[in-house]
Design a protein around this motif. Structure first.
Motif, PDB file in Angstrom:
ATOM      1  N   ILE A   4     -14.122  -2.128  -7.336  1.00 12.06           N
ATOM      2  CA  ILE A   4     -13.615  -0.552  -7.086  1.00 12.06           C
ATOM      3  C   ILE A   4     -13.895   0.024  -8.407  1.00 12.06           C
ATOM      4  O   ILE A   4     -13.739  -0.483  -9.650  1.00 12.06           O
ATOM      5  N   VAL A   5     -14.960   1.237  -8.112  1.00 17.50           N
ATOM      6  CA  VAL A   5     -15.302   1.952  -9.452  1.00 17.50           C
ATOM      7  C   VAL A   5     -14.364   3.029  -9.596  1.00 17.50           C
ATOM      8  O   VAL A   5     -14.029   3.396 -10.772  1.00 17.50           O
ATOM      9  N   GLU A   6     -13.865   3.696  -8.590  1.00 17.08           N
ATOM     10  CA  GLU A   6     -12.646   4.884  -8.629  1.00 17.08           C
ATOM     11  C   GLU A   6     -11.945   5.009  -7.645  1.00 17.08           C
ATOM     12  O   GLU A   6     -12.376   4.706  -6.613  1.00 17.08           O
ATOM     13  N   ARG A   7     -10.940   5.837  -7.750  1.00 15.48           N
ATOM     14  CA  ARG A   7     -10.016   6.217  -6.743  1.00 15.48           C
ATOM     15  C   ARG A   7     -10.043   7.673  -6.754  1.00 15.48           C
ATOM     16  O   ARG A   7     -10.124   8.302  -7.663  1.00 15.48           O
ATOM     17  N   VAL A   8     -10.351   8.209  -5.312  1.00 17.19           N
ATOM     18  CA  VAL A   8     -10.544   9.585  -5.207  1.00 17.19           C
ATOM     19  C   VAL A   8      -9.474  10.281  -4.000  1.00 17.19           C
ATOM     20  O   VAL A   8      -8.861   9.246  -3.295  1.00 17.19           O
ATOM     21  N   ALA A   9      -9.091  11.357  -3.943  1.00 12.13           N
ATOM     22  CA  ALA A   9      -8.551  11.919  -3.070  1.00 12.13           C
ATOM     23  C   ALA A   9      -8.733  12.298  -1.717  1.00 12.13           C
ATOM     24  O   ALA A   9      -8.321  11.917  -0.541  1.00 12.13           O
ATOM     25  N   TYR A  24     -13.777   3.439   0.998  1.00 15.85           N
ATOM     26  CA  TYR A  24     -13.002   2.979   1.947  1.00 15.85           C
ATOM     27  C   TYR A  24     -11.467   3.139   1.482  1.00 15.85           C
ATOM     28  O   TYR A  24     -11.203   3.841   0.637  1.00 15.85           O
ATOM     29  N   ALA A  25     -10.697   3.183   2.851  1.00 19.95           N
ATOM     30  CA  ALA A  25      -9.340   3.455   2.736  1.00 19.95           C
ATOM     31  C   ALA A  25      -8.500   2.600   2.149  1.00 19.95           C
ATOM     32  O   ALA A  25      -8.718   1.424   2.082  1.00 19.95           O
ATOM     33  N   VAL A  26      -7.472   3.091   1.269  1.00 25.65           N
ATOM     34  CA  VAL A  26      -6.761   2.042   0.552  1.00 25.65           C
ATOM     35  C   VAL A  26      -5.146   2.159   1.170  1.00 25.65           C
ATOM     36  O   VAL A  26      -4.525   3.139   1.229  1.00 25.65           O
ATOM     37  N   PRO A  27      -4.880   0.853   1.775  1.00 22.69           N
ATOM     38  CA  PRO A  27      -3.439   0.836   2.441  1.00 22.69           C
ATOM     39  C   PRO A  27      -2.607   0.879   1.362  1.00 22.69           C
ATOM     40  O   PRO A  27      -2.587   0.529   0.233  1.00 22.69           O
ATOM     41  N   ALA A  28      -1.430   1.288   1.991  1.00 20.17           N
ATOM     42  CA  ALA A  28      -0.246   1.359   0.666  1.00 20.17           C
ATOM     43  C   ALA A  28       0.114   0.209   0.304  1.00 20.17           C
ATOM     44  O   ALA A  28       0.622  -0.006  -0.793  1.00 20.17           O
ATOM     45  N   GLU A  29       0.054  -0.781   0.732  1.00 19.31           N
ATOM     46  CA  GLU A  29       0.421  -2.274   0.498  1.00 19.31           C
ATOM     47  C   GLU A  29      -0.505  -2.734  -0.884  1.00 19.31           C
ATOM     48  O   GLU A  29      -0.038  -3.510  -1.634  1.00 19.31           O
ATOM     49  N   ALA A  44      -2.013   0.917   9.477  1.00 16.52           N
ATOM     50  CA  ALA A  44      -1.347   0.889   8.380  1.00 16.52           C
ATOM     51  C   ALA A  44      -1.211   2.095   7.411  1.00 16.52           C
ATOM     52  O   ALA A  44      -2.050   3.087   7.435  1.00 16.52           O
ATOM     53  N   VAL A  45      -0.165   2.260   6.756  1.00 14.68           N
ATOM     54  CA  VAL A  45      -0.007   3.407   6.083  1.00 14.68           C
ATOM     55  C   VAL A  45      -1.038   3.642   4.835  1.00 14.68           C
ATOM     56  O   VAL A  45      -0.832   2.640   4.272  1.00 14.68           O
ATOM     57  N   LEU A  46      -1.379   4.761   4.658  1.00 20.34           N
ATOM     58  CA  LEU A  46      -2.455   4.690   3.502  1.00 20.34           C
ATOM     59  C   LEU A  46      -1.723   5.074   2.438  1.00 20.34           C
ATOM     60  O   LEU A  46      -0.378   5.599   2.132  1.00 20.34           O
ATOM     61  N   ALA A  47      -2.334   4.936   0.991  1.00 21.80           N
ATOM     62  CA  ALA A  47      -1.632   5.225  -0.319  1.00 21.80           C
ATOM     63  C   ALA A  47      -1.352   6.789  -0.260  1.00 21.80           C
ATOM     64  O   ALA A  47      -2.388   7.485   0.377  1.00 21.80           O
ATOM     65  N   LYS A  48      -0.443   7.100  -0.798  1.00 24.39           N
ATOM     66  CA  LYS A  48       0.123   8.525  -0.818  1.00 24.39           C
ATOM     67  C   LYS A  48      -0.846   9.216  -1.968  1.00 24.39           C
ATOM     68  O   LYS A  48      -1.162  10.329  -1.593  1.00 24.39           O
ATOM     69  N   GLU A  49      -1.248   8.686  -3.155  1.00 26.05           N
ATOM     70  CA  GLU A  49      -1.983   9.239  -3.853  1.00 26.05           C
ATOM     71  C   GLU A  49      -3.361   8.664  -4.296  1.00 26.05           C
ATOM     72  O   GLU A  49      -3.663   7.487  -4.013  1.00 26.05           O
ATOM     73  N   LEU A  50      -4.293   9.397  -4.249  1.00 22.65           N
ATOM     74  CA  LEU A  50      -5.747   8.804  -4.201  1.00 22.65           C
ATOM     75  C   LEU A  50      -6.173   7.773  -3.158  1.00 22.65           C
ATOM     76  O   LEU A  50      -6.218   6.576  -3.355  1.00 22.65           O
ATOM     77  N   PRO A  95     -14.511   8.055  10.323  1.00 27.78           N
ATOM     78  CA  PRO A  95     -13.442   7.355   9.896  1.00 27.78           C
ATOM     79  C   PRO A  95     -13.814   6.180   8.967  1.00 27.78           C
ATOM     80  O   PRO A  95     -15.140   5.705   8.840  1.00 27.78           O
ATOM     81  N   LEU A  96     -13.054   5.626   7.915  1.00 31.40           N
ATOM     82  CA  LEU A  96     -13.061   4.940   6.792  1.00 31.40           C
ATOM     83  C   LEU A  96     -12.834   3.384   7.306  1.00 31.40           C
ATOM     84  O   LEU A  96     -11.592   3.353   7.980  1.00 31.40           O
ATOM     85  N   ALA A  97     -13.463   2.354   6.756  1.00 32.76           N
ATOM     86  CA  ALA A  97     -12.755   1.180   7.136  1.00 32.76           C
ATOM     87  C   ALA A  97     -11.885   0.957   5.706  1.00 32.76           C
ATOM     88  O   ALA A  97     -11.851   1.411   4.955  1.00 32.76           O
ATOM     89  N   ALA A  98     -10.871   0.158   5.762  1.00 28.39           N
ATOM     90  CA  ALA A  98      -9.821  -0.051   4.925  1.00 28.39           C
ATOM     91  C   ALA A  98     -10.210  -1.172   3.959  1.00 28.39           C
ATOM     92  O   ALA A  98     -11.007  -2.205   4.433  1.00 28.39           O
ATOM     93  N   LEU A  99      -9.812  -1.459   2.721  1.00 23.34           N
ATOM     94  CA  LEU A  99     -10.147  -2.430   2.037  1.00 23.34           C
ATOM     95  C   LEU A  99      -9.359  -3.674   2.725  1.00 23.34           C
ATOM     96  O   LEU A  99      -8.279  -3.519   3.114  1.00 23.34           O
ATOM     97  N   ALA A 100     -10.170  -4.702   2.763  1.00 21.33           N
ATOM     98  CA  ALA A 100      -9.674  -5.860   3.215  1.00 21.33           C
ATOM     99  C   ALA A 100      -8.472  -6.750   2.476  1.00 21.33           C
ATOM    100  O   ALA A 100      -7.720  -6.970   2.878  1.00 21.33           O
TER     101      ALA A 100
END
Length: 716
Positions: free
Chosen positions: A109-114, A67-72, A41-47, A121-126
């Motif tokens: 989720i506590v915060e979003r970072v860049a 954790y990685a944040v998918p764009a969806e 999956a494509v990750l979020a463009k920001e944070l 490698p990170l797992a994605a948010l399920a």
């Protein structure tokens, strides 16, 4: 038609089918993101990285996980929302640059970072379970402070602070916030010299701090309600925490009468999980700014908090039984400091912790003048053991003559309250000659006489019948009731006053109120119902030595608190109210009751604690578990300089048949407990050292786990 034309016409459909197959294969090769793994999956463009607090309690996992944040999920994955993540997959389960596998756990989720500090490698948010931001920065900071103070994990504190989700309730809109009410009149606060000034300071938006010794009588719920209304009039929120649902209902009624509907909510377990979550969401969304509730309400996410108040902080219900076992008073002290809110600690009694707040200057005393106390409080009479020995009626009956006369006179004017330290029939027996407790010959458990058994004795632990009992100390064969239960007392009072109805209130059935007409109300401590109208005409506090004789540091403070709570329900001295306490008159708690001086008693208790180095002057932690595990953890911990280790001592096994309580050793295991004591100002270092040692042992899986309790309420 030529053969070539026929063949080309037949081949045309085949070519089209092959083209469709190739197109399908080409599309199939494009990686599709799968929910809960999001492989490719494509990750979020920001944070694109979310820092998540996983709902997993052990202290060695008490950290944030990236954790990685998918764009969806980009729009919904905001700080404060609930999510579901994969946990425990390990570094070997990596596919397409994503870590996969592991169990599904809930988290926040506590915060979003860049970028992530983790290089692998990170797992994605399920999944984002809900877009509702239930974990605000203020609530997160409070929970972090509580976890650090009590050597616990942040996940454990959040389980206490954030209620379980109900999707249907979240879909419902909350009402809009009500306009500010007008500043209230002083009302009952005018009875205290500094009461109106405290109310005015709260209404200005200041943060005054007070320890309030309330006058006896039924007015204190209205006074708490006025303090909350003062905070609302300043455009700020108010939080009131009380020990039980009956008390919360009284404050709730006072708030409703003063503020009207829709301006406050009641948070107690009696409302049910869905309704409680609906009210909690209304507070979190800012629709309601005032909360009254029991222990769990100490974490209520009130917006722009302007006042925190606690009633009767000495009640054991304010101590949370679940890890890390915080106390309501300490949590509200943290909230008052962090959120710059006013603080109000009230009650008829006064704990040594409250006295220390005044002694250190952190809070100011708020009490009535002695002249008003003498008028408002009932008359107190004492009956000591020497008086009972000279009283033939006391030796033969349940009541001393003085108590019997006060009860008879009080029944002419209204109900009479009788406080008994124990429920049941005759929970404990002793030798009549030497007062040695009667023990079972089989297991050394306490002997009891049960209702309807024609005087037969049974063991309270193993249940065996005890025949031909005799005292092992003096050889006596006669027994006396060491502590007579509430049902037995009601039975004997019914025979002494045959024309008067007798009602009981205890753990099995607690009365909220009784009518304002002659009746005997037999109650255990803490279960006393409120008498309608002017209050009780009299009160009898029986078996005071049973409360005072408990082998606990707080025995005197607790006995006085129980007596004051019952005596405060009695009419004032001007209206003829009288209280008889059956206890040695020369003891400090009895004298404090006679003078109605709980603050003075607490100050003297605090001085004794300071001389002996006991809490709250010092800070303590209890470490309990198998002997080897306790010794290993203490040796591993880097304790602050000057820390003392008291013990360890064996923990007594829980009696057979009694439900297992928090902190009890498992059945069949022998545990020990050690107390660690440090000087004032070293409490945070002690908690951090114990938490670190516990985390290391859990991570290494070395030895058996131990239980940590910072600031244990009972130290013996």
């Amino acid at each position: 038609m030529s053969s070539e034309n026929g063949r080309s016409e037949r081949e045309a459909p085949e070519v089209e089918q092959l083209a469709l197959i190739r197109e399908s294969v080409r599309k199939a090769k494009v990686p599709r993101a799968k929910p809960r793994t999001w492989r490719g999956a494509v990750l979020a463009k920001e944070l694109p990285v979310a820092r998540v607090l996983v709902d997993k309690g052990p202290v060695h996992l008490d950290r944030l996980w990236d954790y990685a944040v998918p764009a969806e999920l980009d729009a919904e994955a905001r700080p404060g929302v609930r999510v579901r993540v994969r946990f425990g997959a390990g570094t070997r389960n990596v596919r397409g640059g994503r870590r996969e596998g592991g169990g599904l756990l809930d988290g926040f989720i506590v915060e979003r970072v860049a970028e992530s500090e983790y290089q692998g490698p990170l797992a994605a948010l399920a999944q984002v379970l809900s877009p509702e931001p239930v974990l605000s920065p203020a609530l997160l900071g409070l929970c972090r402070s509580v976890a650090d103070r009590y050597a616990g994990s942040l996940a454990d504190v959040l389980q206490l602070a954030v209620p379980p989700r109900h999707a249907r309730i979240e879909a419902e809109p909350s009402p809009g916030p009500a306009p500010r009410p007008a500043a209230p009149e002083p009302g009952g606060w005018a009875r205290y010299p500094t009461g109106p000034a405290y109310l005015q300071a709260v209404a200005r938006g200041d943060a005054p701090r007070a320890v309030w010794t309330a006058l006896p009588g039924p007015h204190w719920p209205g006074e708490l309600a006025r303090a909350a209304a003062a905070a609302l009039s300043a455009g700020r929120g108010a939080l009131i925490v009380v020990p039980d649902g009956r008390t919360a209902a009284r404050v709730d009624a006072a708030l409703g009468e003063l503020l009207g509907t829709g301006r406050h909510v009641l948070l107690t377990a009696d409302t049910g999980p869905e309704e409680r979550y609906r009210r909690w969401l209304a507070v979190s969304r800012g629709a309601v700014r005032a909360v009254v509730g029991t222990r769990a309400a100490m974490f209520a996410p009130v917006r722009d908090l302007g006042l925190v108040a606690i009633w009767d902080d000495g009640d054991s219900s304010h101590s949370e039984p679940h890890a890390p076992q915080p106390h309501t008073r300490e949590v509200l002290l943290l909230r008052a400091a962090h959120e710059k809110a006013a603080f109000l600690l009230g009650g008829f009694g006064c704990t040594v912790e409250a006295a220390q707040l005044v002694e250190t200057g952190w809070a100011l005393p708020l009490a009535a003048a002695r002249e008003r106390i003498r008028v408002t409080a009932p008359r107190i009479r004492t009956v000591g053991e020497a008086d009972e020995a000279r009283d033939a009626a006391a030796r033969a009956a349940r009541l001393p003559t003085v108590a019997w006369e006060v009860a008879r006179e009080g029944l002419k004017h209204g109900p009479v309250l009788v406080q008994v330290p124990r429920r049941g029939y005759v929970p404990r027996l002793a030798c009549e000659r030497c007062r040695e407790p009667a023990r079972c010959a089989h297991c050394a458990g306490p002997l009891e006489a049960r209702a309807g058994d024609d005087g037969l004795l049974h063991c309270g632990w193993c249940g065996q019948e005890a025949r031909d009992w005799h005292c092992g100390e003096c050889g006596g064969f006669r027994l006396r009731a060491q502590v007579v239960g509430a049902r037995r007392t009601a039975e004997e009072l019914g025979r002494a006053f045959p024309a008067v109805p007798v009602r009981t209130s205890g753990r099995d059935h607690i009365l909220d109120s009784v009518p304002d007409r002659p009746a005997l109300v037999v109650s255990t401590p803490g279960a006393e119902p409120v008498a309608e109208g002017a209050g009780y005409a009299a009160a009898l506090l029986l078996d005071g030595w049973a409360l005072l004789g408990r082998p606990d540091l707080r025995a005197g403070e607790e006995a006085l608190r129980r007596w004051l709570g019952a005596a405060a329900l009695v009419r004032g001295q001007e209206a003829g109210g009288t209280v008889v306490v059956v206890a040695e008159p020369t003891l400090r708690p009895v004298q404090a009751l006679v003078r109605w001086d709980p603050a003075g008693h607490a100050v003297r208790e605090l001085a004794d604690r300071a001389e002996l180095g006991f809490p709250p002057v010092s800070r303590m932690a209890a470490v309990s578990g198998p002997p080897d595990a306790v010794a290993e953890l203490i040796a591993m911990a880097e304790l602050p300089e000057g820390a003392e280790v008291l013990g360890p001592v064996p923990l007594p096994p829980p009696p057979p048949g009694r439900p297992r309580r928090a902190g009890d050793p498992p059945p069949g295991e022998h545990w020990e407990r050690a107390l660690l004591r440090v000087r004032p100002g070293q409490g945070a270092a002690l908690a951090a050292a114990l938490k670190t040692a516990q985390a290391i042992r859990l991570a290494r899986r070395e030895g058996e786990p131990v239980r940590l309790r910072v600031d244990p309420p009972d130290i013996g």
